[in-house]
Design a protein around this motif. Structure first.
Motif, PDB file in Angstrom:
ATOM      1  N   LEU A   1       0.535  -1.270  -0.005  1.00  0.00           N
ATOM      2  CA  LEU A   1      -0.075   0.158   0.109  1.00  0.00           C
ATOM      3  C   LEU A   1       0.774   1.301   0.005  1.00  0.00           C
ATOM      4  O   LEU A   1       0.436   2.113  -0.743  1.00  0.00           O
ATOM      5  CB  LEU A   1      -1.066   0.021   1.270  1.00  0.00           C
ATOM      6  CG  LEU A   1      -2.015   1.070   1.318  1.00  0.00           C
ATOM      7  CD1 LEU A   1      -2.781   1.110  -0.038  1.00  0.00           C
ATOM      8  CD2 LEU A   1      -2.884   0.922   2.390  1.00  0.00           C
TER       9      LEU A   1
ATOM     10  N   LEU B   1       2.136   1.763  -3.251  1.00  0.00           N
ATOM     11  CA  LEU B   1       1.030   2.311  -4.514  1.00  0.00           C
ATOM     12  C   LEU B   1       0.823   3.900  -4.096  1.00  0.00           C
ATOM     13  O   LEU B   1       0.633   4.565  -5.135  1.00  0.00           O
ATOM     14  CB  LEU B   1      -0.178   1.323  -4.189  1.00  0.00           C
ATOM     15  CG  LEU B   1      -1.430   1.867  -4.696  1.00  0.00           C
ATOM     16  CD1 LEU B   1      -1.070   1.651  -6.334  1.00  0.00           C
ATOM     17  CD2 LEU B   1      -2.582   1.166  -4.414  1.00  0.00           C
ATOM     18  N   LEU B   2       0.594   4.239  -2.864  1.00  0.00           N
ATOM     19  CA  LEU B   2       0.322   5.440  -2.493  1.00  0.00           C
ATOM     20  C   LEU B   2       1.369   6.581  -3.287  1.00  0.00           C
ATOM     21  O   LEU B   2       1.061   7.641  -3.579  1.00  0.00           O
ATOM     22  CB  LEU B   2       0.017   5.984  -1.030  1.00  0.00           C
ATOM     23  CG  LEU B   2      -1.142   5.137  -0.526  1.00  0.00           C
ATOM     24  CD1 LEU B   2      -1.359   5.500   0.897  1.00  0.00           C
ATOM     25  CD2 LEU B   2      -2.381   5.168  -1.349  1.00  0.00           C
TER      26      LEU B   2
ATOM     27  N   LEU C   1      -7.794   4.858  -4.872  1.00  0.00           N
ATOM     28  CA  LEU C   1      -6.719   4.403  -3.743  1.00  0.00           C
ATOM     29  C   LEU C   1      -7.177   4.303  -2.352  1.00  0.00           C
ATOM     30  O   LEU C   1      -6.880   3.399  -1.690  1.00  0.00           O
ATOM     31  CB  LEU C   1      -5.484   5.734  -3.686  1.00  0.00           C
ATOM     32  CG  LEU C   1      -4.709   5.645  -5.047  1.00  0.00           C
ATOM     33  CD1 LEU C   1      -3.645   6.930  -5.007  1.00  0.00           C
ATOM     34  CD2 LEU C   1      -3.935   4.388  -5.048  1.00  0.00           C
TER      35      LEU C   1
ATOM     36  N   ILE D   1      -8.895   0.758  -2.462  1.00  0.00           N
ATOM     37  CA  ILE D   1      -7.774  -0.155  -2.250  1.00  0.00           C
ATOM     38  C   ILE D   1      -7.334  -0.207  -0.833  1.00  0.00           C
ATOM     39  O   ILE D   1      -7.176  -1.308  -0.071  1.00  0.00           O
ATOM     40  CB  ILE D   1      -6.696   0.257  -3.059  1.00  0.00           C
ATOM     41  CG1 ILE D   1      -7.111  -0.303  -4.732  1.00  0.00           C
ATOM     42  CG2 ILE D   1      -5.513  -1.016  -2.898  1.00  0.00           C
ATOM     43  CD1 ILE D   1      -6.067   0.056  -5.742  1.00  0.00           C
ATOM     44  N   ALA D   2      -7.153   1.094   0.040  1.00  0.00           N
ATOM     45  CA  ALA D   2      -6.477   1.069   1.016  1.00  0.00           C
ATOM     46  C   ALA D   2      -7.554   0.633   2.081  1.00  0.00           C
ATOM     47  O   ALA D   2      -6.960  -0.348   3.269  1.00  0.00           O
ATOM     48  CB  ALA D   2      -6.331   2.585   1.367  1.00  0.00           C
TER      49      ALA D   2
ATOM     50  N   SER E   1      -7.430  -3.386   1.822  1.00  0.00           N
ATOM     51  CA  SER E   1      -6.080  -3.714   2.147  1.00  0.00           C
ATOM     52  C   SER E   1      -5.782  -3.670   3.590  1.00  0.00           C
ATOM     53  O   SER E   1      -5.249  -4.628   4.044  1.00  0.00           O
ATOM     54  CB  SER E   1      -5.042  -3.115   1.098  1.00  0.00           C
ATOM     55  OG  SER E   1      -3.833  -3.230   1.770  1.00  0.00           O
ATOM     56  N   GLN E   2      -6.213  -2.473   4.221  1.00  0.00           N
ATOM     57  CA  GLN E   2      -5.950  -2.520   5.770  1.00  0.00           C
ATOM     58  C   GLN E   2      -6.713  -3.572   6.560  1.00  0.00           C
ATOM     59  O   GLN E   2      -6.552  -4.061   7.585  1.00  0.00           O
ATOM     60  CB  GLN E   2      -6.487  -1.198   5.997  1.00  0.00           C
ATOM     61  CG  GLN E   2      -5.254  -0.328   5.599  1.00  0.00           C
ATOM     62  CD  GLN E   2      -3.869  -0.125   6.383  1.00  0.00           C
ATOM     63  OE1 GLN E   2      -2.994  -0.928   5.875  1.00  0.00           O
ATOM     64  NE2 GLN E   2      -3.825   0.410   7.205  1.00  0.00           N
TER      65      GLN E   2
END
Lengths: 340, 625
Positions: A327, A330-331, B256, B259-260, B263-264
């Protein structure tokens, strides 16, 4: 527990939910429900890994009556629901109950696309050629001229044929059976359940309230042998009392012939469900009563890549080539700059 | 820093350098002229230079409208400054018009006396006709009120690339970089970022890379050398919080954030959607990141997209969809099912001009009613809205946090302005991002599909869990057992319970904050993308000693618990919206506050001045109007 389920052979009864079945007495749906539960038991289905989904209509009450996971959704949308379920968890076995109205009218689009994607689900289309739950309007499979509450002068809608539609949508498994022929229905459901990819089964189902006897020609003791022909892989199309008649190809068209007088089984059309080219299956799907006996059984069973496998294949190959998603990386992708 | 003094042409006077706080530039040309790319490059370069920025791309709905016509004009506006920049600017300080149509469509936004750079070569009889000019504006006095620089960009670009083996047509496509180079010179921007972008983008096609680089440099050196530009401008870097930054658009930030969130939580992200402007870029972004176990599904239609999300949520994924107004209308049916089955999911509505197909590429806030009420029956769900492009990231995570905690669909409202607009974004520390905890029950002993906890939330039991087999559906449920139930009292109770559950979300969201005095004469209440314009207007008022406060609603349903208290501390409330007033009647109805609206439905965001003027008008008009 799953381990118990895996070891103990469940019976059809184990797949009955606690709900009272509320279809009208005498409805063809009862038989379909009973055969599905039987097939689930005989295939060693694991309850918790099974989901029954449906849209709206009489047939769509189906999930309430099976003791697996279930989802009674909205008009015609069950194929889309099933696709979402399979993409979230490809391991689940999904059975989809729909009808001629739900599947071919309001949900026609979703049905086509689930079939062409070849999502690994079993679609049971209960065809009673009428709208039952809304109390008796003509459906997309009602014959032209059908008099119903909404067509007192006869329907002016040209009907479509579920199997022709499915084959046109590139179906990898297409079959037809009849509610009261329980042996054939069970065998067909079992074939469908074993098929990898979308299995599409049209089940002739009698609505004894709003369209009683719609399939009398195909189920009546006196008529059924002349009005139906049972398909067997690599076997000629023979039908009629004592197997006296057959279907022969004349150019691109089927014709009925009587065996004898120099015509033997070798002259008949031999069924091949595994042909890559769907023309034969389509031709069979165009054979209708009263001009022809209507084929029953598996029209087409071919292998084709399965949608959710392709989707997961891309996920796995992305992980393989790029590594499991990070992550923070990606960011911070693209152009970044630092402010001090 | 400023290149003017480094000019090689030493016999000329050094150019005059003027320092300014901020500049608003607009590139305008044919949709095939590469204006979006020029604008994006200018944005990246200015961000890396250290300015704060805000951008507003403006492109036609047609991919290739007839060349040279007004319908085919594509624009990109960029405001950058040495102070905080929250909007892409009201009036344009410099307009770069690549053809007559670009000039005609944009001139009214150029400030009096503003800089006007035109591509003289494009002002042919045929192009003038297509743009509807009877006479060449470069040759009459009509542009007298501006600093007009008439540059033969086509000719100079061709000359710069004369050694290229590219076709004349391919060379012509580099002219946006010539124009960009010229603008870089005017505003003291370094070329390195764009040169390295050209290198990485066209590395495999050396002739293309070479020609674009040459065009960029030629434009820059033309500015440096030509005597026609007496001035160049210096915009110092802004004082920005230290850290690592990137530029992010609203759609990127939304993707994003989704996804975050997944994903988290260690979850699969399922995104079922149907392409629609201006939301498709969220799909494009997500489809690139499958290594995060992102499963994208381009459904056959908007309805299927929404229903697939319901299915994926039922099966245990973090499920989301993105759409815009017309797609949202089609999703209403399945949203009702999602409300009834109480499953967690996120629906992003990137609002655009409506009704119907409306203005597909333009921005609007007219789907608030649709988000709040666009379903049959009493079908409450949570509605939240992002305030800035970068805010879309946090709000996407917030949407999933609420969805999972309350087993509810959450609609995240953004709009075309946020989606395509961009701003610098300080990269968050991943460790500090909220971790959404997910609890899937496994104990059959105590399981009831609609058994509720203290927050009235039912359990998220997912298929593949032994012993928890249950059936969901759109029919009303019995309060205790979750079985189908048509009982009248039960329906009333369930309807109230679904509403009460959503109201309870107010307990886990932040209070409404007030900027300025906590009470007073006037509160400006905003929601969504009007944030930048309102905040800037309030700042300007405060600089001028005008007493006015503001508050921004990011949670529309439910609203923060203190909303009513905040509103009642002010004599008057002004609600600016890019619609005919949708938050306005909700606020008036809910809190019995005599709020007034400022409404604009022109497919473009508020100008700061418009809000400032309304504030002034209300404050100078003491009695209630």
């Amino acid at each position: 527990m799953s381990s118990d389920n895996a070891m103990v052979q469940l019976t059809a009864k184990d797949f009955a939910s606690s709900q009272d079945v509320r279809w009208c007495p005498g409805c063809g749906d009862y038989s379909i429900l009973a055969q599905v539960k039987k097939v689930m038991a005989s295939l060693g289905t694991i309850k918790e890994n099974t989901v029954c989904v449906s849209g709206i209509g009489c047939s769509s009450r189906f999930p309430y009556y099976v003791d697996t996971y279930g989802f009674h959704s909205i008009h015609g949308r069950a194929p889309a629901l099933a696709t979402g379920i399979k993409l979230a968890n490809p391991e689940l076995n999904v059975w989809l109950a729909t009808g001629d109205g739900d599947g071919l009218s309001i949900g026609g689009n979703h049905l086509l696309h689930a079939i062409r994607r070849n999502v690994d689900i079993n679609i049971l289309l209960f065809n009673n050629r009428i709208y039952g739950l809304t109390k008796g309007q003509y459906s997309p499979t009602s014959p032209l001229g059908k008099k119903t509450k909404s067509s007192p002068m006869g329907s002016v809608d040209f009907p479509l044929h579920p199997l022709s539609v499915a084959i046109g949508a590139e179906a990898s498994f297409v079959a037809r059976s009849i509610d009261i022929n329980t042996k054939h229905l069970t065998a067909t459901l079992e074939r469908a359940a074993r098929h990898k990819g979308t299995s599409f089964i049209e089940i002739y189902q009698n609505c004894n309230i709003f369209n009683d006897g719609a399939f009398e020609y195909a189920t009546g003791k006196e008529t059924k042998e002349d009005t139906t022909v049972f398909l067997e892989h690599n076997r000629p199309l023979v039908f009629g009392k004592d197997g006296s008649k057959g279907i022969r190809l004349n150019g691109m068209s089927p014709e009925i012939v009587t065996l004898g007088n120099g015509i033997t089984e070798d002259d008949l059309l031999f069924h091949d469900e595994a042909l890559a080219e769907p023309s034969l299956a389509y031709l069979l799907s165009r054979m209708h009563y009263p001009e022809f006996p209507e084929p029953m059984g598996v029209f087409r069973a071919v292998e084709r890549p399965i949608f959710e496998d392709l989707v997961m294949g891309q996920v796995h190959s992305a992980v393989k080539s790029k590594g499991k998603g990070d992550l923070a990386a990606l960011l911070a992708s693209g152009e970044t700059w630092k402010v001090n | 820093m400023v290149v003017a003094t480094e000019t090689k042409n030493t016999d000329r006077q050094p150019k005059k350098v003027i320092e300014v706080n901020e500049i608003t530039v607009r590139f305008a040309g044919d949709s095939g002229d590469g204006m979006q790319l020029a604008g994006t490059q200018m944005t990246n370069t200015s961000a890396i230079f250290g300015n704060d920025i805000s951008t507003l791309p403006d492109f036609p709905a047609e991919i290739r409208a007839p060349a040279g016509t007004l319908a085919g004009v594509s624009g990109f506006q960029l405001r950058f400054g040495s102070q905080k920049v929250l909007t892409p600017g009201d009036q344009v300080n410099a307009l770069i018009a690549m053809n007559p149509a670009g000039l005609k469509a944009n001139l009214s936004d150029l400030e009096p006396g503003g800089i006007l750079v035109v591509n003289k070569d494009a002002f042919t009889k045929s192009n003038l006709d297509k743009a509807g000019y009877e006479a060449n504006p470069l040759e009459d006095d009509s542009l007298q009120g501006y600093k007009l620089y008439s540059v033969p960009i086509d000719t100079l670009n061709k000359e710069a690339c004369k050694d290229s083996d590219l076709t004349g047509r391919a060379v012509g496509r580099c002219k946006n970089f010539f124009a960009l180079g010229l603008v870089y010179w005017m505003y003291g921007r370094p070329m390195d970022a764009s040169l390295s972008w050209i290198e990485s983008k066209f590395g495999s096609k050396p002739s293309v890379a070479d020609a674009n680089a040459k065009a960029l440099k030629a434009g820059f050196y033309f500015g440096e050398t030509a005597e026609m530009f007496p001035v160049c401008y210096l915009i110092a870097p802004a004082k920005i919080q230290p850290g690592q930054y990137r530029r992010v658009s609203g759609n990127e930030a939304t993707a994003l954030g989704l996804i975050a969130a997944a994903s988290q939580a260690g979850k699969t992200l399922f995104y079922g959607t149907y392409p629609i402007t201006p939301a498709s870029d969220i799909l494009h972004e997500l489809a690139r990141h499958k290594n995060f176990d992102v499963r994208t599904f381009q459904a056959e239609d908007e309805i299927a997209a929404m229903v697939s999300v319901v299915g994926a949520a039922y099966a245990g994924a973090f499920a989301a969809t993105g759409t815009s107004g017309p797609g949202m209308a089609l999703k209403g049916e399945a949203l009702g099912l999602a409300v009834m089955t109480e499953l967690p999911m996120v629906i992003v509505n990137v609002q655009r001009g409506g009704p119907s197909t409306g203005l597909p590429t333009k921005t609007e806030q007219s789907d608030l009613f649709q988000a709040m009420f666009g379903r049959n029956g009493e079908a409450p769900l949570c509605v939240i809205a992002a305030a800035t492009p970068a805010d879309c990231f946090g709000m996407a995570i917030e949407a999933f946090r609420i969805a999972v905690a309350f087993m509810t669909p959450v609609i995240l409202l953004t709009d075309g302005y946020l989606a395509n607009g961009a701003e610098p974004w300080k990269l968050p520390d991943v460790a500090s991002l909220p971790k959404i905890s997910v609890n899937h029950p496994t104990d059959p002993g105590s399981f009831l599909p609609y058994g509720r906890d203290d927050n009235l939330v039912r359990p998220w039991a997912i298929p593949s869990t032994p012993g928890l087999e249950h059936r969901l559906g759109g029919l009303e449920k019995h309060f205790e057992t979750g079985e189908v139930c048509y009982d009248f009292e039960n329906h009333h109770r369930m309807t109230e319970t679904r509403r009460a559950k959503i109201d309870g979300i107010a307990n886990v969201i932040p209070d409404l904050e007030v900027t300025g005095d906590a009470s007073g004469e006037l509160l400006v209440l905003g929601w969504g993308s009007t944030y930048g314009a309102i905040a800037t207007a309030i700042d300007r008022c405060h600089e001028n000693g005008v007493k006015v406060s503001s508050a921004h609603l990011k949670y529309l349903d439910p609203m923060p618990k203190n909303t009513g208290d905040v509103l009642k501390r002010f004599k008057r409330v002004l609600i600016p919206e890019m619609n005919l007033g949708q938050l306005l009647p909700i606020i008036r109805g809910k809190f019995l506050v005599d709020a007034v609206g400022l409404n604009k439905v022109q497919g473009k965001p508020f100008m700061v001045g418009e809000i400032e003027n309304k504030i002034t008008e209300l404050l100078s008009n003491g009695s209630k109007s």
